[in-house]
Design a protein around this motif. Structure first.
Motif, PDB file in Angstrom:
ATOM      1  N   HIS A 255       0.792  -1.101   0.097  1.00 34.01           N
ATOM      2  CA  HIS A 255      -0.102  -0.247   0.762  1.00 34.01           C
ATOM      3  C   HIS A 255       0.596   1.260  -0.196  1.00 34.01           C
ATOM      4  N   GLU A 256       1.970   1.770   0.746  1.00 31.83           N
ATOM      5  CA  GLU A 256       2.381   2.462   0.924  1.00 31.83           C
ATOM      6  C   GLU A 256       3.563   2.437  -0.550  1.00 31.83           C
ATOM      7  N   ILE A 257       4.473   1.434  -1.221  1.00 28.63           N
ATOM      8  CA  ILE A 257       4.951   1.632  -2.231  1.00 28.63           C
ATOM      9  C   ILE A 257       3.642   2.387  -3.530  1.00 28.63           C
ATOM     10  N   VAL A 258       2.794   1.839  -3.427  1.00 28.53           N
ATOM     11  CA  VAL A 258       1.385   2.142  -4.541  1.00 28.53           C
ATOM     12  C   VAL A 258       0.890   3.915  -4.707  1.00 28.53           C
ATOM     13  N   SER A 259       1.459   4.396  -2.960  1.00 32.75           N
ATOM     14  CA  SER A 259       0.902   5.203  -2.688  1.00 32.75           C
ATOM     15  C   SER A 259       1.976   6.485  -3.571  1.00 32.75           C
ATOM     16  N   GLY A 260       3.367   5.879  -2.208  1.00 31.58           N
ATOM     17  CA  GLY A 260       4.348   6.440  -2.738  1.00 31.58           C
ATOM     18  C   GLY A 260       4.303   6.464  -4.672  1.00 31.58           C
ATOM     19  N   LEU A 261       4.815   5.735  -4.803  1.00 33.90           N
ATOM     20  CA  LEU A 261       4.644   5.552  -7.079  1.00 33.90           C
ATOM     21  C   LEU A 261       4.492   6.587  -7.163  1.00 33.90           C
ATOM     22  N   ARG A 262       3.209   6.907  -6.625  1.00 34.66           N
ATOM     23  CA  ARG A 262       2.537   8.040  -7.586  1.00 34.66           C
ATOM     24  C   ARG A 262       2.996   9.762  -7.346  1.00 34.66           C
ATOM     25  N   GLY A 263       3.922  10.037  -5.845  1.00 34.79           N
ATOM     26  CA  GLY A 263       4.195  10.856  -5.989  1.00 34.79           C
ATOM     27  C   GLY A 263       5.371  11.188  -6.890  1.00 34.79           C
ATOM     28  N   SER A 264       6.583   9.499  -6.893  1.00 33.27           N
ATOM     29  CA  SER A 264       7.294   9.850  -7.507  1.00 33.27           C
ATOM     30  C   SER A 264       7.856  10.187  -8.340  1.00 33.27           C
ATOM     31  N   ASP A 265       6.890  10.025  -9.457  1.00 33.62           N
ATOM     32  CA  ASP A 265       6.959  10.646 -10.991  1.00 33.62           C
ATOM     33  C   ASP A 265       7.924  10.125 -11.819  1.00 33.62           C
ATOM     34  N   GLY A 266       8.023   9.081 -11.726  1.00 32.97           N
ATOM     35  CA  GLY A 266       9.501   8.479 -12.439  1.00 32.97           C
ATOM     36  C   GLY A 266      10.919   8.884 -11.777  1.00 32.97           C
ATOM     37  N   ALA A 267      10.958   9.108 -11.113  1.00 32.55           N
ATOM     38  CA  ALA A 267      12.168   9.507 -10.813  1.00 32.55           C
ATOM     39  C   ALA A 267      13.064   8.699  -9.947  1.00 32.55           C
ATOM     40  N   PRO A 268      14.771   8.510  -9.509  1.00 30.95           N
ATOM     41  CA  PRO A 268      15.103   7.226  -9.804  1.00 30.95           C
ATOM     42  C   PRO A 268      15.077   6.732  -7.980  1.00 30.95           C
ATOM     43  N   ILE A 269      14.471   6.174  -7.298  1.00 34.16           N
ATOM     44  CA  ILE A 269      14.352   5.809  -6.227  1.00 34.16           C
ATOM     45  C   ILE A 269      15.393   5.349  -5.411  1.00 34.16           C
ATOM     46  N   VAL A 270      16.097   5.737  -4.390  1.00 36.65           N
ATOM     47  CA  VAL A 270      17.049   5.579  -3.492  1.00 36.65           C
ATOM     48  C   VAL A 270      16.269   4.484  -2.214  1.00 36.65           C
ATOM     49  N   LEU A 271      16.773   3.677  -1.575  1.00 38.47           N
ATOM     50  CA  LEU A 271      16.537   3.623  -0.353  1.00 38.47           C
ATOM     51  C   LEU A 271      17.369   3.723   0.668  1.00 38.47           C
ATOM     52  N   VAL A 272      17.328   3.981   2.174  1.00 34.89           N
ATOM     53  CA  VAL A 272      18.342   3.846   2.893  1.00 34.89           C
ATOM     54  C   VAL A 272      17.591   2.874   4.067  1.00 34.89           C
ATOM     55  N   GLY A 273      19.049   2.625   4.919  1.00 33.50           N
ATOM     56  CA  GLY A 273      18.425   1.811   5.495  1.00 33.50           C
ATOM     57  C   GLY A 273      19.294   0.738   5.404  1.00 33.50           C
ATOM     58  N   SER A 274      19.278  -0.117   6.264  1.00 29.31           N
ATOM     59  CA  SER A 274      19.596  -1.540   5.993  1.00 29.31           C
ATOM     60  C   SER A 274      19.584  -2.818   6.730  1.00 29.31           C
ATOM     61  N   GLY A 275      19.532  -3.851   5.969  1.00 33.04           N
ATOM     62  CA  GLY A 275      18.910  -5.344   6.656  1.00 33.04           C
ATOM     63  C   GLY A 275      17.762  -5.370   6.116  1.00 33.04           C
ATOM     64  N   ALA A 276      17.230  -6.838   6.263  1.00 35.26           N
ATOM     65  CA  ALA A 276      15.441  -7.139   5.450  1.00 35.26           C
ATOM     66  C   ALA A 276      14.531  -6.039   5.309  1.00 35.26           C
ATOM     67  N   LEU A 277      15.017  -5.135   6.231  1.00 31.30           N
ATOM     68  CA  LEU A 277      13.973  -4.326   5.600  1.00 31.30           C
ATOM     69  C   LEU A 277      13.482  -3.891   4.192  1.00 31.30           C
ATOM     70  N   CYS A 278      14.878  -3.242   4.167  1.00 22.09           N
ATOM     71  CA  CYS A 278      15.366  -2.293   3.005  1.00 22.09           C
ATOM     72  C   CYS A 278      15.425  -3.199   1.539  1.00 22.09           C
ATOM     73  N   THR A 279      15.628  -4.427   2.528  1.00 25.40           N
ATOM     74  CA  THR A 279      15.474  -6.099   1.209  1.00 25.40           C
ATOM     75  C   THR A 279      13.790  -6.291   0.690  1.00 25.40           C
ATOM     76  N   ARG A 280      12.856  -5.992   1.606  1.00 22.71           N
ATOM     77  CA  ARG A 280      11.533  -5.770   1.868  1.00 22.71           C
ATOM     78  C   ARG A 280      11.225  -5.172   0.464  1.00 22.71           C
ATOM     79  N   TYR A 281      11.442  -3.654   0.139  1.00 24.26           N
ATOM     80  CA  TYR A 281      11.020  -2.967  -0.094  1.00 24.26           C
ATOM     81  C   TYR A 281      11.456  -3.040  -1.236  1.00 24.26           C
ATOM     82  N   ALA A 282      12.636  -3.051  -1.326  1.00 23.59           N
ATOM     83  CA  ALA A 282      13.391  -3.085  -3.012  1.00 23.59           C
ATOM     84  C   ALA A 282      12.826  -3.944  -3.603  1.00 23.59           C
ATOM     85  N   GLU A 283      11.814  -5.536  -3.349  1.00 26.54           N
ATOM     86  CA  GLU A 283      11.415  -6.357  -3.763  1.00 26.54           C
ATOM     87  C   GLU A 283       9.724  -6.248  -4.081  1.00 26.54           C
TER      88      GLU A 283
END
Lengths: 315, 315
Positions: A255-283
């Motif tokens: 849900h978060e990513i569906v919403s966030g992607l609408r605001g990101s307008d195709g810009a490159p997305i950089v994840l900040v953080g460590s470990g499993a949580l960032c891996t999940r967001y990347a997936e």
């Protein structure tokens, strides 16, 4: 002066922890220390507590030649050492020092505290951050493309999505995803069927992907209906208890990513953080947009504090 | 037999409470009693606990001429007196008795237990209810228009939206709105700024309406971002602590109604329940659709149990 000489002491001082970095003039991390003395866990109350926590963590670093000290995070909040007012977005990341505030310890050590950011979109609701702006500054250091235009995502209890344009934080949004997941698992009816039973990694990944897929189909307002399926899929035996937390996590992150992607307008997305949580967001990003993050940056706070000190003329 | 003669004893037996109704042949409620002996709060464990709770509540009602006894709700769940399997939707409300199960007390009293409903939409996630189907049957009794086509909404911890077509429950959805609101107020960072400070009724109504208005603007996935504004509007002093719970409630109910209205397809909406919560749903409906509910039905369980008994040939 060689690049192994201490040139800056940088503090990332949050609510529940304090991290200190001994940095060279070029920003190389020479030493890292951490303590549990977040601003809500100081060794004594009041200003003396901040001094004591600071001395305990890195007093010895100051015994040689004096070096500047900078700090970012909740230490500059109303509950911090000194309140540093929020800077209003759009904020050039090179201008954080203009709103900085100085504290001086009884031993005469000056510490420059970074401000947080506030974003008040027209007709919208306000957004605030404190600490993430330093991580964003560190993420963007030496990355002219990302400075020109990118979306910086900082997963966690309250995940921030920052919209970067022309070296400024143009705006940002906060998602309560992490806190909501913890609430649902720990305190709601959904948590009752979740189990820690050993479950195959691929079954867990499948359940996470299934949650994301359901999120992709969501219309406005569907979240509180969709999350209840965590219970009914468990009740009807369609998902085992050992994967229900993964399913629910996929739904919420989706849900978060569906919403966030609408605001990101195709810009490159950089994840900040460590470990499993960032891996999940990347997936989840890959599943929902067909494209993974431009990068995952693990610990940009020292680089951000270094940049803040340099912009302030301390280096 | 006059219509003041007891013709049916009807039990609405939930998780945390037990209600008993003494009904006439035509369904008039002659007497109502309630106890705290919900299926998770029985006076003793096992089957004897159900018997004891039943006797304590309405044993004396059975001392005269024998009358039939029916029950609906969690008493028919896996944790109940006897598990009554779910009936699959679409389910004609006149056919609930076909899946009913009978228990007989040691004193020889037969009690007919109503089934719950399950809805498994193709390609979707399963939905279950137990107890609401009786309230729906009671709501629709003597209402041919609503039987032909309506949406029955039962606000509460887990709010149900039931799609009624041609006298059947065609399908339904569950929204965790009530539980989520309680979690956010009681356990999340959002609750910290909420206060019980005496606040003008119109300020509270305005904050509730403001939450609904924000929900009306939501795109898919926006809920976890929007609810964080409960905190930032408080932090920045734009809303006082005394109205933050109303604002958050408006946001959550608004999201549910935005989503539910898409599924209701313009059918008349009937709210089931009592007091402040139904009033809030009615207000939110008016704000979001320009139209209030067709009716608010306060306590349709006795009518639903009466209909169930009649359909089963007990009357």
């Amino acid at each position: 002066m060689s690049d192994t000489t201490t040139a800056l002491i940088a503090l990332d001082w949050g609510t529940s922890s304090l991290r200190g970095f001994r940095l060279s003039a070029s920003g190389a991390v020479l030493e890292t220390r951490a303590s549990g003395h977040g601003i809500q866990h100081l060794p004594e109350p009041g200003e003396a507590g901040f001094e004591a926590a600071f001395s305990a963590l890195c007093g010895d670093w100051l015994e040689g030649a004096p070096v500047p000290v900078v700090a970012g995070g909740m230490v500059g909040s109303a509950q911090g050492w000194r309140e540093v007012p929020y800077l209003a977005c759009p904020t050039p990341l090179a201008g954080l020092h203009e709103a900085a505030e100085r504290v001086i310890t009884r031993a005469g050590v000056e510490i420059l505290l970074a401000p947080g950011l506030i974003f008040e979109p027209e007709g919208g609701t306000p957004e605030v951050m404190r600490g993430e702006e330093i991580q964003i500054a560190g993420t963007l250091a030496g990355q002219p493309d990302w400075q020109a235009g990118s979306t910086i995502v900082l997963p966690g209890t309250h995940c921030k999505w920052a919209d970067i344009r022309g070296g400024s934080v143009a705006g940002f949004a906060t998602y309560m995803t992490g806190e909501l997941f913890a609430l649902l698992r720990g305190h709601s009816i959904l948590g009752r069927l979740m189990s820690d039973a050993p479950t195959g990694e691929s079954d867990r990944a499948d359940a996470f992907a299934r949650g994301i897929a359901l999120a992709a189909e969501a219309g406005p307002g569907d979240l509180t209906r969709q999350i209840f399926s965590t219970r009914t899929l468990g009740l009807t035996g369609q998902l085992p208890g050992g994967v229900l937390a993964d399913y629910c996590s996929g739904l919420l992150i989706g849900h978060e990513i569906v919403s966030g992607l609408r605001g990101s307008d195709g810009a490159p997305i950089v994840l900040v953080g460590s470990g499993a949580l960032c891996t999940r967001y990347a997936e989840a990003l890959r599943q929902l947009s067909g494209q993974g993050p431009a990068a995952i940056i693990e610990n940009p706070a020292p680089a951000g504090l270094h940049r803040f000190a340099r912009d302030a003329g301390l280096l």
